[in-house]
Enzyme design. Structure first.
Site, PDB file in Angstrom:
ATOM      1  N   LYS A  41       3.288  -1.828  -8.268  1.00 59.74           N
ATOM      2  CA  LYS A  41       4.573  -2.005  -8.818  1.00 59.74           C
ATOM      3  C   LYS A  41       5.718  -2.295  -7.716  1.00 59.74           C
ATOM      4  CE  LYS A  41       7.079   1.592 -11.716  1.00 59.74           C
ATOM      5  NZ  LYS A  41       6.985   0.387 -12.747  1.00 59.74           N
ATOM      6  N   CYS A  92       0.858  -1.243   0.081  1.00 57.08           N
ATOM      7  CA  CYS A  92       0.006  -0.215   0.019  1.00 57.08           C
ATOM      8  C   CYS A  92       0.835   1.203   0.021  1.00 57.08           C
ATOM      9  CB  CYS A  92      -1.002   0.148   1.164  1.00 57.08           C
ATOM     10  SG  CYS A  92      -1.809  -1.848   1.482  1.00 57.08           S
TER      11      CYS A  92
HETATM   12  N1  GLU Z   1      -2.375  -6.018   5.098  1.00 63.00           N
HETATM   13  C1  GLU Z   1      -2.713  -4.548   4.741  1.00 63.00           C
HETATM   14  C2  GLU Z   1      -4.261  -5.105   4.193  1.00 63.00           C
HETATM   15  O1  GLU Z   1      -4.524  -6.069   3.349  1.00 63.00           O
HETATM   16  C3  GLU Z   1      -1.822  -3.642   4.097  1.00 63.00           C
HETATM   17  C4  GLU Z   1      -1.453  -4.163   2.673  1.00 63.00           C
HETATM   18  C5  GLU Z   1      -0.063  -3.829   2.267  1.00 63.00           C
HETATM   19  O2  GLU Z   1       0.458  -2.821   2.738  1.00 63.00           O
HETATM   20  O3  GLU Z   1       0.047  -4.243   0.950  1.00 63.00           O
HETATM   21  O4  GLU Z   1      -4.877  -4.038   4.008  1.00 63.00           O
END
Ligand code: GLU
Length: 592
Positions: A587, A2
């Site tokens: 990415k 994210c």
């Molecule tokens: N584990 C969290 C979620 O699924 C964050 C995911 C991430 O950072 O890619 O919302």
């Protein structure tokens, strides 16, 4: 993977809008859902949506005027892509919100424990576990900063979190996933984000947050602490060097097309670099006990091609490792070893995990990274920046070109052939420039020819084997078609069973020592009715379709990736796919 973005002291008093712009620039990290929370009048207002970050500010109008807020763009790892699972997440009493980048590997265990303590969960995310854990810590010590620290110490995995309170305090903690602070000394604005690019238009200076650091920002004042000891840390402020990088499409329909067309530029950027640093790396390569190259996805192919160039042109027995699958090498690594890591973001979790082990063993690291301020650069003893300009399309094209050109340059310099390498790369950039200017129609014709194919096979050998692997990756990423790259000579050992009339087989070959071997394989597939598409300087009668490419000699593999990138682009375009943001991938893969 994210993206996290925060603004403090927003000069427009419209933090929501500033965060939306920041998230838009971070969207390459994930586009499943997004959310923004802003603080005003001792409360937090929050909006969340599924899908890409809004292009317009319409939804932002629902938020009150504010000078501080946090936002998040999600690539779901735990919990479905739903509005409720979108970040940021409120605490039970709504006194703070939290967003996360990473995976809490022990979240089930923590959740079970917290559920027993009567905490309620409304989402399926691992993120909410962090929120409740902080609430639990607050019952022991009513100081949010220490509660965050105590909670964070209990998390397993690579995680970065950011918190906004209803009083406007912002707390962030990093362990694994990236975190940087941007400063605008004139306006006093502060930005906290997953990358520098997202705040580059608004800030001049940056502070890079290390793993195991905690940021506390109260009343616009930043303090940084060590998570484990709780001690305050001194920090350095650096200039942002990508201020003038343009992130618009410059007239191209998609970033992917623009970036494919930037191949000559990125090769020339390489040629401008200080050769002294390359000489130092060459000396280290020659001295090393073992030389490894490492990467993930497209950068992994670049690492494999770099190992090829080192073996072929420098006589170095370089070994290529897949970032996510290098564990069995841990015991074999020694302080006299050297690792070469090409990476777009410099934040790829799978590679960082290996490099952290390597570093502890005392081995040396050389990296070639496109993004400023990355952890990989910080870990490296030999730091090279690609300086390719921002690569916005989720699919890597120009940075891959730069990475393999870098691998070639490093190998040739190691072999003492600097002048020849530079000359070859200079010619290559001109040849690619001419090729890009003249072959659009022919590649579009080929895209049409392959539009209805269900499976696409690619054959390559020697310098072109990794190139067909990268061609496969581009086709899979952009078109969602099944593509399959095979070392040409190996075809007869297994995949020949799949050669039936009409199956398209792309053969990439150069005027090199394996040219006739490749043609033998072509005849074998042709005999079974396959449709053969040749990408090569010379035509052969076995080709049903020929994409002629210029012969650039030793660098021809670098040139050969260009038609494959364009082919993936045009097929995706004809299929109406979301080219710059293909489904499911992001990415910069900062989770394991
Ligand atoms: N584990 C969290 C979620 O699924 C964050 C995911 C991430 O950072 O890619 O919302």
């Amino acid at each position: 993977m994210c993206g996290i973005f925060a603004v403090i002291n927003d000069k427009s008093n419209n933090a929501g809008q500033t965060i939306r712009q920041g998230l838009k620039r971070l969207e390459y990290r994930g586009y499943d859902s997004w959310g923004i929370a802003v603080q005003s009048d001792n409360k937090i207002d929050l909006i969340k949506y599924v899908g890409e970050v809004d292009k317009t500010a319409d939804n932002i109008k629902k938020l009150p005027k504010s000078i501080v807020g946090i936002g998040h763009t999600r690539w779901a790892t735990t919990g479905a892509v739903t509005k409720i699972n979108a970040h940021p997440h409120y605490s039970t009493d709504r006194s703070f919100v939290l967003a996360q980048n990473g995976i809490v590997e022990n979240y089930e265990e923590l959740k079970k424990d917290l559920t027993q303590k009567k905490y309620r969960f409304v989402t399926q995310t691992d993120t909410e576990v962090i929120t409740r854990l902080i609430e639990e810590e607050l019952t022991k010590n009513n100081d949010l900063f220490s509660a965050v620290r105590q909670a964070f110490l209990q998390l397993k995995g690579r995680n970065t979190i950011i918190i906004l309170t209803k009083t406007g305090q912002v707390i962030a903690a990093r362990n694994g996933s990236p975190l940087v602070i941007g400063l605008n000394p004139e306006s006093n604005e502060i930005f906290i984000s997953s990358d520098v690019l997202s705040f580059a238009p608004f800030a001049d200076k940056m502070i890079i947050i290390d793993n195991n650091q905690l940021v506390n920002c109260i009343n616009g004042k930043i303090k940084i602490f060590d998570i484990r000891s709780g001690q305050e840390n001194k920090y350095g402020i650096e200039n942002i060097d990508i201020k003038n990088d343009r992130v618009d499409k410059q007239g191209y329909a998609h970033f992917m097309l623009k970036e494919i067309n930037e191949a000559p530029y990125v090769i020339n950027q390489l040629l401008k670099q200080d050769i002294g640093a390359y000489n130092e790396l060459a000396a280290a390569i020659k001295k090393a006990r073992s030389v490894y190259t490492i990467g993930s996805g497209t950068a992994g192919v670049a690492a494999a091609q770099t190992a090829f160039y080192l073996r072929e042109y420098a006589g170095i027995n370089a070994i290529y490792l897949v970032g996510a699958d290098a564990r069995e090498y841990y015991e074999l690594i020694d302080k006299d070893d050297l690792f070469l890591a090409p990476s777009q973001s410099g934040e790829t979790a799978d590679v960082l995990e290996v490099l952290e082990v390597v570093k502890k063993k005392g081995a040396k690291i050389a990296s070639f990274v496109n993004m400023s301020g990355s952890m990989m650069t910080r870990l490296s003893d030999y730091k090279f920046m690609a300086q390719s300009g921002p690569e916005i399309c989720v699919l890597s094209t120009k940075v891959f070109d730069a990475q393999i050109a870098w691998g070639y340059l490093v190998a040739k310099i190691t072999a003492g052939k600097t002048r020849e390498a530079k000359e070859n790369l200079r010619n290559l950039s001109v040849q690619i420039g001419n090729y890009l200017g003249n072959n659009k129609t022919k590649i579009q014709e080929l895209a049409k020819y392959l539009l209805n194919a269900h499976d696409i096979f690619l054959l390559g050998k020697y310098q072109n084997f990794q190139i067909v692997r990268e061609g496969m990756i581009k086709l899979v990423e952009a078109t969602y078609k099944h593509a399959h790259a095979i070392p040409a000579g190996d075809l007869k050992h297994y995949a020949i069973t799949l050669m039936e009339p009409g199956v398209p087989v792309i053969v990439v070959s150069s005027n090199d020592k394996v040219k006739s071997d490749i043609l033998n394989t072509v005849y074998e597939v042709k005999a079974r009715g396959a449709r053969v598409i040749g990408i090569s300087p010379e035509f052969d009668e076995s080709f049903d379709f020929h994409l002629e490419v210029p012969d650039s000699g030793e660098t021809s593999a670098i040139l050969n990736i260009i038609p494959l990138q364009l082919l993936a682009y045009y097929i995706a375009l004809m299929l109406g796919n979301n080219i710059d943001k293909p489904r499911n991938i992001a990415k910069s893969v900062t989770v394991k």
